[in-house]
Scaffold this active site. Structure first.
Site, mmCIF file in Angstrom:
data_model
loop_
_atom_site.group_PDB
_atom_site.id
_atom_site.type_symbol
_atom_site.label_atom_id
_atom_site.label_comp_id
_atom_site.label_asym_id
_atom_site.label_seq_id
_atom_site.Cartn_x
_atom_site.Cartn_y
_atom_site.Cartn_z
ATOM 1 N N LYS A 70 41.136 36.305 26.548
ATOM 2 C CA LYS A 70 42.085 36.118 25.449
ATOM 3 C C LYS A 70 42.572 34.670 25.344
ATOM 4 C CE LYS A 70 45.525 38.860 25.864
ATOM 5 N NZ LYS A 70 46.625 38.052 26.430
ATOM 6 N N THR A 72 41.143 31.998 26.682
ATOM 7 C CA THR A 72 39.976 31.171 26.372
ATOM 8 C C THR A 72 39.643 31.237 24.883
ATOM 9 O OG1 THR A 72 39.091 31.516 28.599
ATOM 10 C CG2 THR A 72 37.535 30.817 26.911
ATOM 11 N N ARG A 93 51.672 30.526 26.771
ATOM 12 C CA ARG A 93 52.653 30.644 27.853
ATOM 13 C C ARG A 93 52.250 29.788 29.049
ATOM 14 N NH1 ARG A 93 52.521 36.762 29.119
ATOM 15 N NH2 ARG A 93 50.338 36.355 28.700
ATOM 16 N N LYS A 104 44.813 36.248 40.339
ATOM 17 C CA LYS A 104 44.354 35.807 39.024
ATOM 18 C C LYS A 104 43.745 34.411 39.051
ATOM 19 C CE LYS A 104 45.830 35.661 34.197
ATOM 20 N NZ LYS A 104 46.948 35.829 33.254
ATOM 21 N N ALA A 272 54.329 40.393 29.418
ATOM 22 C CA ALA A 272 54.339 41.319 28.283
ATOM 23 C C ALA A 272 54.490 42.772 28.717
ATOM 24 C CB ALA A 272 53.065 41.161 27.469
ATOM 25 N N PHE A 300 48.681 40.499 27.521
ATOM 26 C CA PHE A 300 48.026 41.782 27.731
ATOM 27 C C PHE A 300 47.430 42.325 26.425
ATOM 28 C CE2 PHE A 300 51.075 41.835 31.431
ATOM 29 C CZ PHE A 300 50.104 41.587 32.378
ATOM 30 N N PHE A 380 29.480 37.354 27.171
ATOM 31 C CA PHE A 380 29.228 36.998 28.566
ATOM 32 C C PHE A 380 27.719 36.908 28.793
ATOM 33 C CE2 PHE A 380 33.585 38.096 28.904
ATOM 34 C CZ PHE A 380 34.074 37.622 30.119
ATOM 35 N N TRP A 408 33.636 29.748 25.647
ATOM 36 C CA TRP A 408 33.604 29.397 27.075
ATOM 37 C C TRP A 408 32.425 28.473 27.348
ATOM 38 C CZ3 TRP A 408 30.456 29.367 31.273
ATOM 39 C CH2 TRP A 408 31.050 29.199 32.526
#
Length: 554
Positions: A70, A72, A93, A104, A272, A300, A380, A408
């Protein structure tokens, strides 16, 4: 190359140049070195008569450990919009050190879609989160000092709602006893720590429009009950001015740049699944005055950050989103369809077809707000041609507009098709309207959220929540805005219910008041306000050499 290596090869431009191109005068800029600067929140007063650009909200399907991308995608979309000639900002954020050191890792995008300087953003940055921690704990210390020295406010020490806070995952501090060691150290009582991102001070900072509003909101915070059962507020203690003073720099948005030089505000970081989950209103409002498009991200999935942005943040900030982008990946959809994480590299048509129901529900939910919606399929390397073909067919069968994204791998170039679709949709009919009226009774708000967004057949207030609802009504908060705190791993209140559960009973175990932030939190399940580090944490991978080079953040 990994994300860190890509970030280090990027040629950052002086932040003063980024500010000048964005239209920010030097007198409103406070540089933190060559690559970071704070922009005075007072600059908005200069801009407020200008027309707004268009606001693009990026949200996602139900998150999984496989990743949706999200942040990215948000960064890549902003860069792509600039590539096609649209002056664009991205607002995000700030990462919390707890998750960075936990499981993470870094949280500033990835690959060729990052905000930079990545290491500084992921570590101490401009000290905003530390300022929030200090302001929060100033109140904690003041409460105990007040009780020790006479307790003129008659605070009931068994009914103090305000915990302590720190920006680190530390499970040992979830439940503690303070005041041990004799009367000189105060009176013993149960207490605990939450992570700073879960602090109401963080939510207040991200919702305040200026210093006066910040101070007013801090004064409104309810810290507990007195012995007569009435609320005690921070203004009663008289420390809201000092808390605001601690936050005087933290209220100013942080200006950085993407890997392609797109300006970015990275400011604030409420979770969130606990609070409202978006960056500061100040940053987004300022960006809207400076650009054609602003890409902002909600935490999220669409059932959490997306719903809260549309039902709460938008009315408070006076935002009118032009387009909603739902990020999905084939990997994440397969996990939502019951696939084994260890076999995600193998084609699994059945799991993808089943997991698609999760995307379908989120799309239908977001369309209820009257805003155009598009799905961004984050590609991906191990996505098979059969899986990509099937997902495209499923989207077409269900009239879901979509575009693939390779930001990406390819930076802004990999998001051009998505950017063009966003611009196209932003020019179509937009009849944005929140699902929930801010002044509706709490019970009505919960009925709408649980039915329309979580697809529950009913909801139940457990005894503790029913008791608190009576208190809230007595104290005049019976129609306050509602934020639901629940698991991020399911649309429902049960993390194990993957995909698109429906018809179940949604249980609310407690209601808590965030009077400074301006909402009641409806707590479902065991929401973790203080995470813990895993046995093998990301902190064990992070290192620094004699030249100050950091490794292991990604």
């Amino acid at each position: 190359m990994n994300d860190l290596e890509i970030a280090r090869q990027a040629q950052l431009r002086p932040i003063t140049e980024i500010a000048k191109e964005a239209g920010i005068p030097v007198e409103y800029l406070k540089p933190y070195g060559n690559s970071i600067a704070k922009v005075s929140h007072k600059f908005y007063d200069v801009l407020k008569e200008r027309p707004n650009g268009k606001l693009i909200l990026v949200t996602a399907i139900t998150p999984t450990s496989a990743g949706e991308g999200k942040t990215t995608t948000s960064i890549g979309l902003a860069m792509a919009l600039n590539r096609i000639g649209k002056k664009t900002f991205v607002t995000l954020r700030e990462p919390s050190l707890g998750p960075v050191m936990g499981i993470k890792g870094g949280a500033a995008g990835g690959g060729y879609a990052q905000v930079l300087p990545m290491e500084e953003i992921n570590l101490h940055f401009t000290g905003d989160i530390h300022a929030v921690t200090t302001a929060h704990n100033l109140l904690s210390a003041s409460i105990d000092a007040h009780i020790k020295f006479g307790n003129n406010l008659d605070i009931d020490s068994t009914q103090i709602f305000w915990p302590r806070a720190m920006d680190m995952n530390d499970r040992a501090l979830r439940s503690i006893v303070v005041g041990l060691g004799g009367r000189s150290n105060g009176f013993p009582r149960e207490d605990g720590f939450i992570i700073t991102a879960a602090s109401e001070v963080m939510a207040v900072l991200c919702l305040a429009k200026d210093i006066s509003d910040l101070k007013e909101r801090l004064g409104n915070i309810v810290l507990g009950l007195n012995k007569h059962g009435d609320f005690v507020r921070v203004r009663d203690l008289g420390v809201h001015g000092a808390m605001a003073a601690v936050l005087k720099d933290a209220i100013d948005p942080n200006l950085v740049q993407t890997i392609e030089g797109t300006p970015a505000f990275v400011h604030g970081g409420p979770f969130a699944n606990i609070a409202h989950g978006t960056n500061s209103i100040i940053a987004t409002k300022m960006a809207l005055k400076l650009s054609d498009f602003v890409v902002t991200e909600a935490g999220f999935g669409a059932d959490l950050g997306g719903e809260k942005f549309l039902d709460f943040v938008s009315p408070v900030g006076e935002f009118e989103p032009a387009v909603v982008v739902i990020v999905a990946s084939i990997r994440a959809l397969k996990l939502n369809g019951g696939a084994d994480k260890k076999s995600l590299g193998s084609e699994d048509i059945a799991a993808l077809k089943k997991g698609f129901e999760n995307l379908k529900v989120h799309y239908e939910n977001m369309r209820k707000y009257g805003v155009p919606v598009v799905v961004a399929i984050n590609i991906f390397p191990d996505d098979t041609s059969g899986e990509k073909k099937l997902l495209g067919e499923l989207c077409k069968e269900n009239n879901i507009p979509y575009e693939t994204s390779t930001v990406w791998k390819n930076g802004g170039k990999g998001g051009v098709a998505l950017a063009e679709r966003v611009v196209e949709l932003s020019n179509t009919s937009n009849q944005f309207k929140p699902l929930i009226s801010l002044d509706a009774p709490i019970e009505e708000k919960l009925k709408i959220i649980t039915k329309e967004i979580y697809r529950a057949g009913s909801y139940t207030l457990e005894p503790k929540a029913r008791k608190m609802l009576k208190v809230l009504k007595k104290q005049g908060f019976g129609d306050y805005p509602v934020i639901v705190a629940k698991t991020q791993y399911s649309i429902s209140d049960d993390a194990k219910k993957l995909g698109a559960p429906s018809g179940y009973n949604f249980q609310i175990r407690d209601l808590t008041l965030s009077a400074g932030a301006g909402f009641v939190v409806a707590v479902s399940g065991d929401i973790m306000l203080m995470p813990g580090l895993p046995g093998n944490s990301n902190a064990q991978k992070i290192d620094i050499d004699e030249n100050g080079e950091i490794t292991g953040l990604f």
